[in-house]
Every structure is written in C-alpha cells, then in structure tokens.
Design a protein around this motif. Structure first.
Motif, short mmCIF file in Angstrom:
data_model
loop_
_atom_site.label_atom_id
_atom_site.label_comp_id
_atom_site.label_asym_id
_atom_site.label_seq_id
_atom_site.Cartn_x
_atom_site.Cartn_y
_atom_site.Cartn_z
N SER A 18 0.47 -1.02 0.10
CA SER A 18 -0.25 0.18 0.12
C SER A 18 1.33 1.53 0.21
O SER A 18 0.64 2.42 -0.52
N GLY A 64 2.47 1.72 -3.33
CA GLY A 64 1.15 1.77 -4.69
C GLY A 64 0.41 0.76 -5.10
O GLY A 64 0.28 0.84 -6.19
N THR A 97 -3.75 -0.97 -3.32
CA THR A 97 -5.07 0.25 -2.81
C THR A 97 -5.85 -0.34 -1.47
O THR A 97 -7.24 -1.15 -1.23
N GLN A 135 -5.40 6.88 4.84
CA GLN A 135 -4.52 7.86 3.46
C GLN A 135 -3.15 7.60 3.78
O GLN A 135 -2.49 7.18 5.01
N THR A 164 -1.67 8.37 -1.35
CA THR A 164 -2.80 8.12 -1.39
C THR A 164 -3.79 8.52 -0.52
O THR A 164 -4.09 9.02 0.71
N ILE A 218 -5.03 8.47 -5.59
CA ILE A 218 -3.57 7.72 -5.65
C ILE A 218 -2.88 8.00 -7.19
O ILE A 218 -2.99 7.94 -7.90
#
Length: 364
Positions: free
Chosen positions: A48, A51, A54, A59, A68, A75
């Motif tokens: 996460s 990236g 998701t 955040q 994020t 994103i």
C-alpha cells in the motif's frame, strides 16, 4: 529521505480484514521493520505504501506529499512515489545484463548516458558487483541476484526503500551476509526504510524500531531491545517465542515490585519489569520470561526468585546448552550460551534464579 505517515489504513478481501485501521509514522532516515506471522497484513501494508495495493480506507503521505487518499480518491502511481523496492523474488529481468537491470529506473527517468553509467557503476561497486556489470543476470547466484535487486532499488537515490522479505529465499549464511549489505547500503544512502519479515533475527539486527503486527493491527511499536525484553501483551510474547509462560495470581503490589504466587513452581516470584498491565492483589496473571533469563546458581544459595529443581532434559545447542528443569509441579526451560561451563546431565539437582527485571506479567 522522507518520513512516511499512514492514517487509518484498512484493507479487506471479501469478508477477511487484512489491515484494520492501521496508523503508523516512520521518521526520516529511520529503518522500521514490520514483523509478524504470515497473513498478519504486513506485506499488504508495504504494498500500500508502494502504491501496488489500494486500501479501502485511509491515507498515506511520503514526506509532505499525499500519495494515497481514499476519501478524495487520490492515488499516485508507484513510479511517481520516489521510492525503491526490493522484492522477495528478486524480480530480475533474465534477458537483461546486470548493468541494464540496475540502469532500468534511470532510463525510465531519461538520465543522460554518461550520468547513467557513472550512477550504475558506483551503485554496483557499493554492493560488490561492478566486476559483473556485463554478465547476464541468469548467470548469478541467488545472493548476487538479490544484490542486483538492491542496487536497482537504490540507484536513483530514492527517498524511501521498501523491502518485502528479501532474504527468505537465501540460505542461512547468505542471509547473514545480505543483512550486513542491507544495513550498510541503507546507512550510506540515508534513505528511510520499511522492511517486512517474519524472521526475528532480521528484524532485531536491522531495525531502529520494530512494529509487531498481528491480525492486521500493530500490537507493539518500539526499539528491538524493548520489544524483546518487554512484550506489550501475551499474544506478542507468544509470537516472539517466549519459552516460559506460567499461570499465577498477584499476592502484593508495591511501588518498586509485584509479588506473584506461581502454584506450578511452588514459590512466589518478584518482578520489577515495569509491568504494563495494572494489576491488584488477587488478580490472575500469566508470567512470561525467556529461557535465557534463567540463571543456574549454587544449590546452597537462597534469596529472591531462587528456585530448586531437577534437570529432566539436556540439549546441546552447539554454542550452548538448553535445560528443561522440573520445579514443583511445573517445568522451566533454561538456556546458556556459554561453552565454558560443564554440561549437566539429566537428574542433576540444581537451583536457578530469574532476575525480577526479566519477568513480565499479563492480566488473565
């Protein structure tokens, strides 16, 4: 280098919650390890940050950049996050040379040829592979391929380096040497590092801080010394492999100590470990201490936390000895890493002591 901030990250696959409202801050230049069993959510957390996954909520910030945000739907693509990543499977391209594998991130950024070559060769030299620049990646050993992966991750001077169990495919001796490589490279690059593993030796030897993850949550976040000596709760103690877990009840509590009745040992124990659990007289507890905290003492010694027993099993460990000692109605494991002391046989009567500051107590 850049800090990393995760705020209320959650991720589920169907009905299975993998990350449960996780918040975490990694300081600039810090080496932090996510340590936990398979399925605890540590790799999903790492992916996460990269990236590559998701999250469902929360955040993530790298430095002051929001990469994020599930509330706004922002994103940032993995290649825009200014990070390097070392994968468990190396992810080396077999059709490319060592040089071209390492050069790939720079070519994506259109770095000029002369600068690219200097950067690649300098980075390969830092991992001891400058002599192999022209070789095919398939001609390298597993340890050398992992060095290529490490070089590729750092060649562009990323703010953040992520490691996803990078040593799990290597044999024991290679793991030790690669741990040293990773420590040296991350220290010299001054990058912030997040490392995922289930191997405690890796976590404690590499990290500034260790986050113990269980069931999608961080259960303890502290220095390696604090985690190993003062587990936050009984589940953490069990995961860390604390060998001696005994039921008891609190007899008295004082400002400087807690006295606990331990029926299986037939004698009370005193602890001074800064017990994290508020307990009062009569409360049931589980006490925990490591085999290495058990010290064999002269049989005529009396005093605080000295217990008499009998050795029922002796196991030679190469660099020391492990004893299983019968005491009262229970058993205690003791481990010595000294090869100088004589090895005691089964049925030998012994006395042992557990230092009060090496004992933890957990409610229930």
């Amino acid at each position: 280098m850049a800090s990393i901030t995760l705020s209320n990250i959650s991720k589920s696959y169907g009905s299975a919650t993998v990350i449960d409202r996780l918040s975490l801050e990694v300081g600039e230049g810090e080496f932090l390890t996510l340590l936990g069993p398979s399925g605890c959510g540590k790799t999903t957390t790492l992916r996460s940050i990269a990236g590559l996954e998701t999250p469902d909520a929360g955040q993530i910030k790298i430095g002051d950049r929001l990469v994020t945000c599930m509330t706004s739907g922002k994103i940032v693509a993995p290649n825009k996050r200014r990070l390097g990543m070392v994968f468990q499977s190396y992810a080396i391209w077999p059709h490319l040379s060592v040089f071209d594998n390492v050069a790939y991130p720079l070519r994506r950024r259109r770095v000029p040829g002369g600068d690219l070559r200097r950067a690649v060769m300098t980075t390969l030299a830092s991992v001891g592979l400058d002599h192999a620049a022209g070789r095919s990646a398939t001609q390298l050993s597993g340890g050398q391929q992992q060095r290529v992966a490490l070089a590729r991750a750092i060649v562009s001077n990323p703010e953040v380096i992520l490691f996803d169990e990078p040593l799990s495919n290597l044999d024991a001796q290679l793991r030790i040497s690669m741990r040293d490589e990773i420590q040296q490279v991350t220290a010299s690059s001054h990058s912030t590092a997040v490392y995922v593993t289930h191997d405690q030796a890796e976590a404690f030897s590499l990290s500034d801080r260790v986050a113990i993850m269980l069931d999608g949550r961080i259960r303890q976040l502290d220095t390696p010394e604090a985690v190993i000596n003062r587990p936050a709760d009984l589940d953490v103690a069990r995961f860390l492999g604390v060998e001696n877990l005994l039921s008891g009840s609190v007899l008295t509590t004082r400002a400087d100590a807690t006295v606990i009745a331990v029926p299986d040992l037939g004698t009370p124990l005193v602890l001074r470990s800064g017990d994290r659990t508020a307990v009062t007289a009569g409360d049931p507890v589980t006490i925990a201490f490591r085999a290495g905290a058990v010290e064999l003492v002269p049989t005529d010694l009396d005093g605080e936390n000295v217990i008499k027993g009998r050795i029922v099993q002796t196991i030679f460990l190469g660099d020391g000895v492990q004893y299983r000692i019968a005491a009262g109605a229970g058993h205690v494991l003791a481990r010595s890493h000294s090869s100088a002391a004589p090895i005691l046989a089964a049925e030998t009567s012994v006395s042992f002591r557990v230092a009060p500051e090496r004992i933890a107590a957990f409610a229930g």
